[in-house]
Scaffold this motif. Structure first.
Motif, PDB file in Angstrom:
ATOM      1  N   LEU A  43       0.832  -1.210   0.000  1.00 46.52           N
ATOM      2  CA  LEU A  43       0.000   0.000   0.000  1.00 46.52           C
ATOM      3  C   LEU A  43       0.861   1.253   0.000  1.00 46.52           C
ATOM      4  O   LEU A  43       0.577   2.208  -0.731  1.00 46.52           O
ATOM      5  CB  LEU A  43      -0.921   0.029   1.216  1.00 46.52           C
ATOM      6  N   ALA A  44       1.900   1.268   0.819  1.00 46.99           N
ATOM      7  CA  ALA A  44       2.774   2.444   0.891  1.00 46.99           C
ATOM      8  C   ALA A  44       3.453   2.721  -0.447  1.00 46.99           C
ATOM      9  O   ALA A  44       3.710   3.879  -0.785  1.00 46.99           O
ATOM     10  CB  ALA A  44       3.813   2.259   1.994  1.00 46.99           C
TER      11      ALA A  44
ATOM     12  N   SER B 226      -2.752  -2.575  13.132  1.00 45.59           N
ATOM     13  CA  SER B 226      -1.712  -1.731  12.542  1.00 45.59           C
ATOM     14  C   SER B 226      -2.079  -0.272  12.765  1.00 45.59           C
ATOM     15  O   SER B 226      -3.248   0.106  12.659  1.00 45.59           O
ATOM     16  CB  SER B 226      -1.586  -2.000  11.035  1.00 45.59           C
ATOM     17  N   GLU B 227      -1.066   0.520  13.089  1.00 45.74           N
ATOM     18  CA  GLU B 227      -1.243   1.961  13.238  1.00 45.74           C
ATOM     19  C   GLU B 227      -0.403   2.648  12.177  1.00 45.74           C
ATOM     20  O   GLU B 227       0.748   2.263  11.951  1.00 45.74           O
ATOM     21  CB  GLU B 227      -0.801   2.408  14.620  1.00 45.74           C
ATOM     22  N   ALA B 228      -1.000   3.659  11.530  1.00 47.52           N
ATOM     23  CA  ALA B 228      -0.310   4.355  10.452  1.00 47.52           C
ATOM     24  C   ALA B 228      -0.690   5.828  10.450  1.00 47.52           C
ATOM     25  O   ALA B 228      -1.722   6.225  11.006  1.00 47.52           O
ATOM     26  CB  ALA B 228      -0.669   3.732   9.107  1.00 47.52           C
TER      27      ALA B 228
ATOM     28  N   THR C 273       2.733   6.339   6.230  1.00 45.50           N
ATOM     29  CA  THR C 273       3.879   6.117   7.102  1.00 45.50           C
ATOM     30  C   THR C 273       3.433   5.160   8.198  1.00 45.50           C
ATOM     31  O   THR C 273       2.539   5.486   8.984  1.00 45.50           O
ATOM     32  CB  THR C 273       4.362   7.438   7.734  1.00 45.50           C
ATOM     33  N   MET C 274       4.027   3.983   8.204  1.00 42.90           N
ATOM     34  CA  MET C 274       3.645   2.981   9.203  1.00 42.90           C
ATOM     35  C   MET C 274       4.193   3.356  10.573  1.00 42.90           C
ATOM     36  O   MET C 274       5.297   3.840  10.695  1.00 42.90           O
ATOM     37  CB  MET C 274       4.177   1.596   8.809  1.00 42.90           C
ATOM     38  N   ARG C 275       3.373   3.089  11.605  1.00 39.54           N
ATOM     39  CA  ARG C 275       3.794   3.303  12.982  1.00 39.54           C
ATOM     40  C   ARG C 275       4.088   1.950  13.654  1.00 39.54           C
ATOM     41  O   ARG C 275       5.105   1.802  14.292  1.00 39.54           O
ATOM     42  CB  ARG C 275       2.717   4.039  13.754  1.00 39.54           C
ATOM     43  N   SER C 276       3.164   0.985  13.524  1.00 38.99           N
ATOM     44  CA  SER C 276       3.376  -0.296  14.203  1.00 38.99           C
ATOM     45  C   SER C 276       2.418  -1.362  13.695  1.00 38.99           C
ATOM     46  O   SER C 276       1.372  -1.060  13.115  1.00 38.99           O
ATOM     47  CB  SER C 276       3.178  -0.137  15.714  1.00 38.99           C
TER      48      SER C 276
END
Length: 128
Positions: A16-17, A76-78, A63-66
């Motif tokens: 996705l990113a 998932s956090e982004a 931007t992925m966080r975790s």
């Protein structure tokens, strides 16, 4: 199995990113569904997801966080930056993913716009 499912989730988000929607779709189960509770939308099927994401007029920079989870449940956090005239519209995103048979079978995704903290909380919290 947890490591395998984590890799599925990571591959999905990495694709996705990169805006590689075909690669992301490969991580989705044939019975895939996705829910966006805030707008009340429900996406049924990989085909509908793929058509929708390809048609997205302002697909965000991600931007992925975790990624946190175990077994068949991952969160998932982004950070999403949606392009808008004169800049970007930031959102924090929490994505709850359920997996089966080595693929993502369901996602529930929540989108939160940033806001200024209440002044009364300043003595109780730390700012990031």
């Amino acid at each position: 199995m947890a490591d395998d499912n984590r890799q599925v989730v990571e591959r999905y988000w990495q694709a996705l990113a990169r805006k590689d929607f075909d690669a992301a779709a490969k991580e989705l189960h044939s019975e895939f569904t996705e829910d966006w509770p805030q707008s009340g939308e429900h996406i049924v099927g990989v085909y509908n997801w793929l058509v929708m994401v390809r048609a997205h007029p302002t697909f965000p920079k991600i931007t992925m966080r975790s990624h946190t989870g175990d077994g068949s449940l991952w969160v998932s956090e982004a950070h999403f930056d949606y392009p808008v005239a004169g800049g970007s519209a930031p959102f924090e995103v929490c994505s709850v993913q359920q997996l089966r048979d080595g693929r993502i079978t369901h996602i529930t995704e929540y989108f939160g716009a940033p806001f200024e903290p209440a002044a009364w909380r300043a003595k109780f919290v730390q700012r990031r």
